[in-house]
Design a protein around this motif. Structure first.
Motif, mmCIF file in Angstrom:
data_model
loop_
_atom_site.group_PDB
_atom_site.id
_atom_site.type_symbol
_atom_site.label_atom_id
_atom_site.label_comp_id
_atom_site.label_asym_id
_atom_site.label_seq_id
_atom_site.Cartn_x
_atom_site.Cartn_y
_atom_site.Cartn_z
ATOM 1 N N ALA A 183 0.798 -1.220 0.000
ATOM 2 C CA ALA A 183 0.000 0.000 0.000
ATOM 3 C C ALA A 183 0.833 1.274 0.000
ATOM 4 C CB ALA A 183 -0.941 0.004 1.217
ATOM 5 N N VAL A 184 1.934 1.280 0.742
ATOM 6 C CA VAL A 184 2.642 2.549 0.905
ATOM 7 C C VAL A 184 3.964 2.648 0.160
ATOM 8 C CG1 VAL A 184 1.588 2.914 3.173
ATOM 9 C CG2 VAL A 184 3.854 1.858 3.019
ATOM 10 N N GLN A 187 5.231 5.586 -2.057
ATOM 11 C CA GLN A 187 4.299 6.698 -1.891
ATOM 12 C C GLN A 187 4.964 7.832 -1.108
ATOM 13 O OE1 GLN A 187 1.376 6.861 -3.233
ATOM 14 N NE2 GLN A 187 1.422 4.762 -4.047
ATOM 15 N N SER A 191 0.985 11.614 0.991
ATOM 16 C CA SER A 191 -0.251 10.923 0.625
ATOM 17 C C SER A 191 -0.534 9.732 1.537
ATOM 18 C CB SER A 191 -0.178 10.457 -0.836
ATOM 19 O OG SER A 191 0.927 9.619 -1.021
ATOM 20 N N ILE A 195 -4.052 7.230 2.176
ATOM 21 C CA ILE A 195 -3.964 5.787 1.938
ATOM 22 C C ILE A 195 -4.399 5.016 3.177
ATOM 23 C CG2 ILE A 195 -2.346 3.877 1.540
ATOM 24 C CD1 ILE A 195 -0.684 5.871 -0.145
#
Lengths: 339, 339
Positions: A183-184, A187, A191, A195
């Motif tokens: 997911a991260v 990033q 942001s 998330i």
DNA sequence: TGTTAGCACTCACGAGTGCGGAGTGCTAGT
DNA sequence: ACTAGCACTCCGCACTCGTGAGTGCTAACA
């Protein structure tokens, strides 16, 4: 013409006073600087300067001393920046080049700055708000404790230990770790909050407590202002001015032990001017009414990220310190780029 | 009997001198302490004490001042430890309890110690030689740079960035990472060097450069003395003694900026005595001939791991400082255990 | 009008002086 | 073994006073 000479007189007074720390009189002034006029004339100019608030007499029949206002004018209009000698520049470069990591850069920078200016030096950690996530690791240390390690693309490492109420399931932890990583990864920090806002939905109810605390910790790590750390060095220079230093150095030393104070000293430097000078009462810390602060922003790449500077008595060598702060800020920015 | 009174006189002299910072005379002595004899008698005792080197006169017809030797005797035989008040103890406990990680404990401890002793405080990071490896991570940051993160079972995180000459193959890196993890997981730091000595053999020749540099970095990380870091605080207290402080405080401040010096001050404390006091010339740093250092070892569990202490003028409140250092050392040990 | 020379005035600073007092060592007495 | 008394030392403080650097003002000058 007349104005010109007055400014020259002010400049001469500041220079002499900085050099000697003693009130400077009209006679000494014409002797040491070739002003081309007699002491009497200078006296008239001095009287005018005093009326305007640029200089003051400690007592009748003493020489003049610059006021904060006088220093201000001096800095704004009169002092040419004194460029560093090329050996000096080389020394800076070499000294900083041998740094191995961020902490090392900070420590070296503060020592360097203190050494060349012979003042107290401050260096703020660069902000990492523009960083992005390179890797995240979750590791159990015991049944109820785990550690989160966050690695940024710039190579910074942030750690958090997490204490859980319930025992941690290795499987659940591995699951969270894997999904979190997906997911991260890559990033930007900015942001992450968004998330995370939907992240916990994908886990079953029994895992929620663990997910929640991990999520909160990560959020804390990416939003924490790491740039709120300031390294300090060269405090010994404060003791150099025996009685010459206005008042005792104790309140100053005390103030400098507070991170908050250091941040205020550095923080409020004006946006884009290369170097900011705050003189005496101009600076926001009460205990430091009789000190001046010279700061500059530095940054890696084109984005300015943090500040560094020096603190000293108002009767400091502004030209020299400004040059040094500017140069060091430049080099530090460059070093951080390379890393 | 006679000996007893002499010691009582020495004690009284030290106490008064510590309180007033002024040479103390025979008359003042009998007035402030109920010694039950006349000033003349005290004078005889003082003469004897002076012969033996425990006290000295700044000049004829002045009171006496304790010598380093006098303080030494005072500390060894005379000063009862002054226990902290229970509110004080509670404050310590609460203050340290709210720490979140090791850095935080160190910073809080040094502040606390400085505050309650009103002296300069030093706290050394605990050694991690007894740690073992919990996890190791290798992550590429760019084509030629990677970062190694080492996590110990106690939750400490060590990081190293590595610069490679040749581009890094992701596959090779993953391979090394996996095998390294297997090889060193759960191993104590002390056995890592041996494990590594045969480690590189299992890789093909083309991977040797990368393996070698990673190996060297890990070796460096586990053998580096992290306990060679010392946190410093409370320097403002040095300025409290205006002229009373022997000589200028500048050399002392300078010395305290050197990590090496701090380590020497803390490091050579005797093995198992609970608190070590080094007085004046007894301490190993030349610039600090007229300061005393009170240190104690602290440790988590039963193994002593590092030192902390305070630095102040020889005429300090030994009883109070010893008690404070001891108490803080105890609490810090306990806190580290909990974490 | 701006500059200069002269002059009277102020006042911090250092040297010199005198004195009080805290402290000592010694001696004789308890 | 302790004490009382005494002569002596000498630091620190206050006081004085001369010196000199520095000033502001006024009047003369270019």
């Amino acid at each position: 013409m007349l104005e010109d000479r007055r400014l020259a007189v002010l400049r001469a007074i500041v220079e002499d006073y900085v050099a000697t720390h003693e009130p400077v009189g009209s006679k000494a002034l014409v002797e040491r600087h070739n002003l081309g006029v007699s002491p009497a004339t200078i006296r008239n100019d001095m009287a005018a300067l005093e009326d305007e608030g640029y200089i003051a007499q400690p007592h009748t029949s003493a020489g003049r001393v610059p006021t904060d206002l006088g220093y201000r004018l001096f800095v704004d209009r009169l002092s040419g920046v004194k460029p560093l000698s090329s050996p000096e520049r080389r020394a800076i470069q070499e000294f900083l080049d041998s740094s191995v990591d961020l902490d090392d850069v900070m420590v070296r920078t503060v020592r360097l700055l203190a050494q060349i200016t012979r003042q107290v030096a401050l260096v703020q950690y660069p902000t990492l708000s523009r960083s992005s996530v390179r890797h995240i690791e979750l590791i159990a240390l015991s049944t109820t404790r785990l550690i989160m390690v966050l690695i940024t693309d710039s190579g910074r490492v942030e750690q958090r230990t997490i204490e859980c109420a319930a025992p941690i399931s290795e499987i659940a932890l591995g699951d969270i770790r894997a999904r979190l990583l997906v997911a991260v990864s890559a990033q930007p920090f900015s942001s992450i909050p968004e998330i995370l806002s939907t992240f916990s939905g994908q886990f079953p109810a029994e895992m929620q407590p663990l997910v929640t605390i991990i999520q909160a910790t990560l959020l804390d790590a990416v939003t924490e202002r790491i740039d709120e750390r300031v390294v300090l060095g060269g405090t010994a220079h404060l003791a150099r001015y025996g009685d010459a230093f206005p008042l005792s150095i104790q309140p100053v030393l005390e103030a400098l032990e507070e991170q908050v104070v250091l941040l205020r000293l550095l923080g409020e430097s004006s946006s884009n001017a290369s170097v900011t000078v705050r003189i005496g009462h101009e600076n926001p810390v009460e205990a430091m009414e009789s000190t001046s602060v010279v700061t500059a922003r530095y940054g890696s790449g084109d984005s300015t990220v943090a500040s560094l500077g020096v603190v000293g008595p108002t009767h400091m060598d502004y030209a020299g310190n400004i040059a040094a702060v500017q140069a060091v800020a430049q080099y530090v920015g460059r070093i951080l780029d390379e890393q």
